[in-house]
Scaffold this motif. Structure first.
Motif, PDB file in Angstrom:
ATOM      1  N   VAL A   1       0.873  -1.174   0.000  1.00  0.00           N
ATOM      2  CA  VAL A   1       0.000   0.000   0.000  1.00  0.00           C
ATOM      3  C   VAL A   1       0.910   1.224   0.000  1.00  0.00           C
ATOM      4  O   VAL A   1       1.658   1.450   0.950  1.00  0.00           O
ATOM      5  N   HIS A   2       0.859   1.977  -1.071  1.00  0.00           N
ATOM      6  CA  HIS A   2       1.679   3.185  -1.220  1.00  0.00           C
ATOM      7  C   HIS A   2       1.096   4.017  -2.351  1.00  0.00           C
ATOM      8  O   HIS A   2       0.061   3.652  -2.926  1.00  0.00           O
ATOM      9  N   SER A   3       1.752   5.116  -2.686  1.00  0.00           N
ATOM     10  CA  SER A   3       1.191   6.069  -3.649  1.00  0.00           C
ATOM     11  C   SER A   3       0.955   5.471  -5.034  1.00  0.00           C
ATOM     12  O   SER A   3       0.115   5.965  -5.778  1.00  0.00           O
ATOM     13  N   LYS A   4       1.657   4.406  -5.370  1.00  0.00           N
ATOM     14  CA  LYS A   4       1.456   3.788  -6.680  1.00  0.00           C
ATOM     15  C   LYS A   4       0.524   2.573  -6.619  1.00  0.00           C
ATOM     16  O   LYS A   4       0.288   1.923  -7.630  1.00  0.00           O
ATOM     17  N   ASN A   5       0.030   2.262  -5.431  1.00  0.00           N
ATOM     18  CA  ASN A   5      -0.883   1.133  -5.258  1.00  0.00           C
ATOM     19  C   ASN A   5      -1.923   1.522  -4.187  1.00  0.00           C
ATOM     20  O   ASN A   5      -1.858   1.075  -3.050  1.00  0.00           O
ATOM     21  N   MET A   6      -2.873   2.345  -4.591  1.00  0.00           N
ATOM     22  CA  MET A   6      -3.815   2.967  -3.653  1.00  0.00           C
ATOM     23  C   MET A   6      -5.185   2.293  -3.611  1.00  0.00           C
ATOM     24  O   MET A   6      -6.018   2.670  -2.795  1.00  0.00           O
ATOM     25  N   LEU A   7      -5.430   1.319  -4.466  1.00  0.00           N
ATOM     26  CA  LEU A   7      -6.785   0.785  -4.586  1.00  0.00           C
ATOM     27  C   LEU A   7      -7.305   0.213  -3.269  1.00  0.00           C
ATOM     28  O   LEU A   7      -8.422   0.514  -2.847  1.00  0.00           O
ATOM     29  N   ARG A   8      -6.497  -0.610  -2.602  1.00  0.00           N
ATOM     30  CA  ARG A   8      -6.939  -1.228  -1.341  1.00  0.00           C
ATOM     31  C   ARG A   8      -7.381  -0.170  -0.334  1.00  0.00           C
ATOM     32  O   ARG A   8      -8.465  -0.244   0.231  1.00  0.00           O
ATOM     33  N   ILE A   9      -6.497   0.791  -0.102  1.00  0.00           N
ATOM     34  CA  ILE A   9      -6.803   1.783   0.934  1.00  0.00           C
ATOM     35  C   ILE A   9      -7.911   2.723   0.480  1.00  0.00           C
ATOM     36  O   ILE A   9      -8.699   3.197   1.296  1.00  0.00           O
ATOM     37  N   GLN A  10      -8.006   2.963  -0.806  1.00  0.00           N
ATOM     38  CA  GLN A  10      -9.086   3.814  -1.299  1.00  0.00           C
ATOM     39  C   GLN A  10     -10.444   3.166  -1.044  1.00  0.00           C
ATOM     40  O   GLN A  10     -11.367   3.803  -0.533  1.00  0.00           O
ATOM     41  N   LEU A  11     -10.564   1.887  -1.376  1.00  0.00           N
ATOM     42  CA  LEU A  11     -11.817   1.169  -1.139  1.00  0.00           C
ATOM     43  C   LEU A  11     -12.142   1.104   0.351  1.00  0.00           C
ATOM     44  O   LEU A  11     -13.281   1.319   0.763  1.00  0.00           O
ATOM     45  N   CYS A  12     -11.131   0.815   1.142  1.00  0.00           N
ATOM     46  CA  CYS A  12     -11.324   0.703   2.589  1.00  0.00           C
ATOM     47  C   CYS A  12     -11.751   2.046   3.181  1.00  0.00           C
ATOM     48  O   CYS A  12     -12.650   2.099   4.027  1.00  0.00           O
ATOM     49  N   THR A  13     -11.139   3.122   2.725  1.00  0.00           N
ATOM     50  CA  THR A  13     -11.473   4.454   3.234  1.00  0.00           C
ATOM     51  C   THR A  13     -12.912   4.825   2.890  1.00  0.00           C
ATOM     52  O   THR A  13     -13.650   5.336   3.744  1.00  0.00           O
ATOM     53  N   VAL A  14     -13.317   4.556   1.659  1.00  0.00           N
ATOM     54  CA  VAL A  14     -14.696   4.852   1.255  1.00  0.00           C
ATOM     55  C   VAL A  14     -15.675   4.077   2.127  1.00  0.00           C
ATOM     56  O   VAL A  14     -16.651   4.635   2.646  1.00  0.00           O
ATOM     57  N   TYR A  15     -15.421   2.779   2.317  1.00  0.00           N
ATOM     58  CA  TYR A  15     -16.322   1.953   3.117  1.00  0.00           C
ATOM     59  C   TYR A  15     -16.357   2.425   4.568  1.00  0.00           C
ATOM     60  O   TYR A  15     -17.416   2.510   5.180  1.00  0.00           O
ATOM     61  N   TRP A  16     -15.197   2.769   5.115  1.00  0.00           N
ATOM     62  CA  TRP A  16     -15.139   3.185   6.514  1.00  0.00           C
ATOM     63  C   TRP A  16     -15.875   4.516   6.712  1.00  0.00           C
ATOM     64  O   TRP A  16     -16.614   4.691   7.679  1.00  0.00           O
ATOM     65  N   HIS A  17     -15.668   5.464   5.805  1.00  0.00           N
ATOM     66  CA  HIS A  17     -16.394   6.741   5.905  1.00  0.00           C
ATOM     67  C   HIS A  17     -17.905   6.508   5.766  1.00  0.00           C
ATOM     68  O   HIS A  17     -18.704   7.162   6.441  1.00  0.00           O
ATOM     69  N   PHE A  18     -18.270   5.579   4.896  1.00  0.00           N
ATOM     70  CA  PHE A  18     -19.689   5.256   4.755  1.00  0.00           C
ATOM     71  C   PHE A  18     -20.264   4.738   6.071  1.00  0.00           C
ATOM     72  O   PHE A  18     -21.345   5.148   6.499  1.00  0.00           O
ATOM     73  N   LEU A  19     -19.542   3.834   6.744  1.00  0.00           N
ATOM     74  CA  LEU A  19     -20.013   3.296   8.024  1.00  0.00           C
ATOM     75  C   LEU A  19     -20.146   4.398   9.072  1.00  0.00           C
ATOM     76  O   LEU A  19     -21.095   4.409   9.854  1.00  0.00           O
ATOM     77  N   GLY A  20     -19.199   5.336   9.068  1.00  0.00           N
ATOM     78  CA  GLY A  20     -19.289   6.465   9.991  1.00  0.00           C
ATOM     79  C   GLY A  20     -20.496   7.335   9.690  1.00  0.00           C
ATOM     80  O   GLY A  20     -21.230   7.745  10.596  1.00  0.00           O
ATOM     81  N   GLY A  21     -20.716   7.625   8.408  1.00  0.00           N
ATOM     82  CA  GLY A  21     -21.874   8.420   8.011  1.00  0.00           C
ATOM     83  C   GLY A  21     -23.179   7.718   8.330  1.00  0.00           C
ATOM     84  O   GLY A  21     -24.154   8.347   8.771  1.00  0.00           O
ATOM     85  N   LEU A  22     -23.204   6.399   8.126  1.00  0.00           N
ATOM     86  CA  LEU A  22     -24.401   5.618   8.436  1.00  0.00           C
ATOM     87  C   LEU A  22     -24.701   5.672   9.929  1.00  0.00           C
ATOM     88  O   LEU A  22     -25.853   5.836  10.335  1.00  0.00           O
ATOM     89  N   TRP A  23     -23.666   5.554  10.762  1.00  0.00           N
ATOM     90  CA  TRP A  23     -23.887   5.638  12.203  1.00  0.00           C
ATOM     91  C   TRP A  23     -24.414   7.018  12.588  1.00  0.00           C
ATOM     92  O   TRP A  23     -25.317   7.142  13.408  1.00  0.00           O
ATOM     93  N   LEU A  24     -23.842   8.060  12.018  1.00  0.00           N
ATOM     94  CA  LEU A  24     -24.302   9.413  12.320  1.00  0.00           C
ATOM     95  C   LEU A  24     -25.777   9.567  11.957  1.00  0.00           C
ATOM     96  O   LEU A  24     -26.563  10.123  12.732  1.00  0.00           O
ATOM     97  N   TYR A  25     -26.157   9.035  10.798  1.00  0.00           N
ATOM     98  CA  TYR A  25     -27.570   9.051  10.397  1.00  0.00           C
ATOM     99  C   TYR A  25     -28.430   8.311  11.424  1.00  0.00           C
ATOM    100  O   TYR A  25     -29.468   8.814  11.854  1.00  0.00           O
ATOM    101  N   LEU A  26     -28.005   7.112  11.834  1.00  0.00           N
ATOM    102  CA  LEU A  26     -28.786   6.329  12.796  1.00  0.00           C
ATOM    103  C   LEU A  26     -28.905   7.049  14.131  1.00  0.00           C
ATOM    104  O   LEU A  26     -29.977   7.077  14.738  1.00  0.00           O
ATOM    105  N   TYR A  27     -27.813   7.629  14.583  1.00  0.00           N
ATOM    106  CA  TYR A  27     -27.838   8.327  15.873  1.00  0.00           C
ATOM    107  C   TYR A  27     -28.809   9.507  15.829  1.00  0.00           C
ATOM    108  O   TYR A  27     -29.634   9.676  16.733  1.00  0.00           O
TER     109      TYR A  27
END
Length: 194
Positions: free
Chosen positions: A161-187
């Motif tokens: 995982v580095h600047s030339k191989n960002m796919l893993r962390i990009q997908l993980c970041t999107v999913y994690w932010h989504f989970l945070g946003g979903l929790w905020l909505y639920l709360y």
């Protein structure tokens, strides 16, 4: 996911198949929670709805998940800047905060049980059951997010995982932010409609 090569190439449509799959998963989760919250509102209007205070830990969990979103974004930024030490640290912080969130959920459920609010069965009320379902299904998805973060962390330890191989962390970041946003909505939903 960490055991096979993840190429940065996109399909003919210009969208990487894993990105497309992640967005399908996110859309399906949104639809599921839209159905849950709609059912919550409809059932509440039918009556026989027990009013009780939400566990205080839910607010603390909201703060925890917000900080975990920040640490995940810092991990992503670190990968982009090839700051691999900080990348690993921020992924570990995100894991720790995610686990703290789940522990908080457990204490929230213990608080409900202590106040005689149960899921299903004799003596239960739909209001309590809905709270268990909403927080439990979110918790399940958070566990899948933690597995994803752990896989990215393990990949980062192998310098995949580095600047030339960002796919893993990009997908993980999107999913994690989504989970945070979903929790905020639920709360917010629970605070307004409880």
């Amino acid at each position: 996911m960490a055991n096979f090569p993840i190429e940065e190439q996109s399909s003919r449509s210009g969208v990487h198949p894993l990105k497309f799959s992640l967005w399908l998963i996110i859309i399906s989760i949104i639809m599921m929670f839209a159905a849950f919250t709609s059912a919550y509102i409809v059932r509440r209007e039918e009556g026989n709805w027990l009013e009780f205070d939400l566990p205080n830990i839910l607010l603390i969990n909201t703060v925890i998940i917000a900080f975990s979103s920040v640490s995940m974004q810092l991990a992503y930024n670190s990968a982009k800047q090839n700051s691999l030490g900080r990348l690993k640290l921020m992924l570990m912080v995100t894991l720790g905060l995610g686990i703290a969130f789940l522990i908080g959920q457990w204490y929230g459920w213990a608080d409900l049980v202590q106040n005689n609010i149960y899921f299903g069965g004799t003596g239960s009320n739909p209001s309590g059951s809905f709270l268990y379902v909403l927080t439990g299904v979110h918790g399940f998805h958070l566990i899948t997010g933690l597995v994803f973060v752990l896989m990215v962390l393990l990949s980062s330890l192998k310098y995949k995982v580095h600047s030339k191989n960002m796919l893993r962390i990009q997908l993980c970041t999107v999913y994690w932010h989504f989970l945070g946003g979903l929790w905020l909505y639920l709360y917010i939903f629970l605070r307004i409609n409880h």
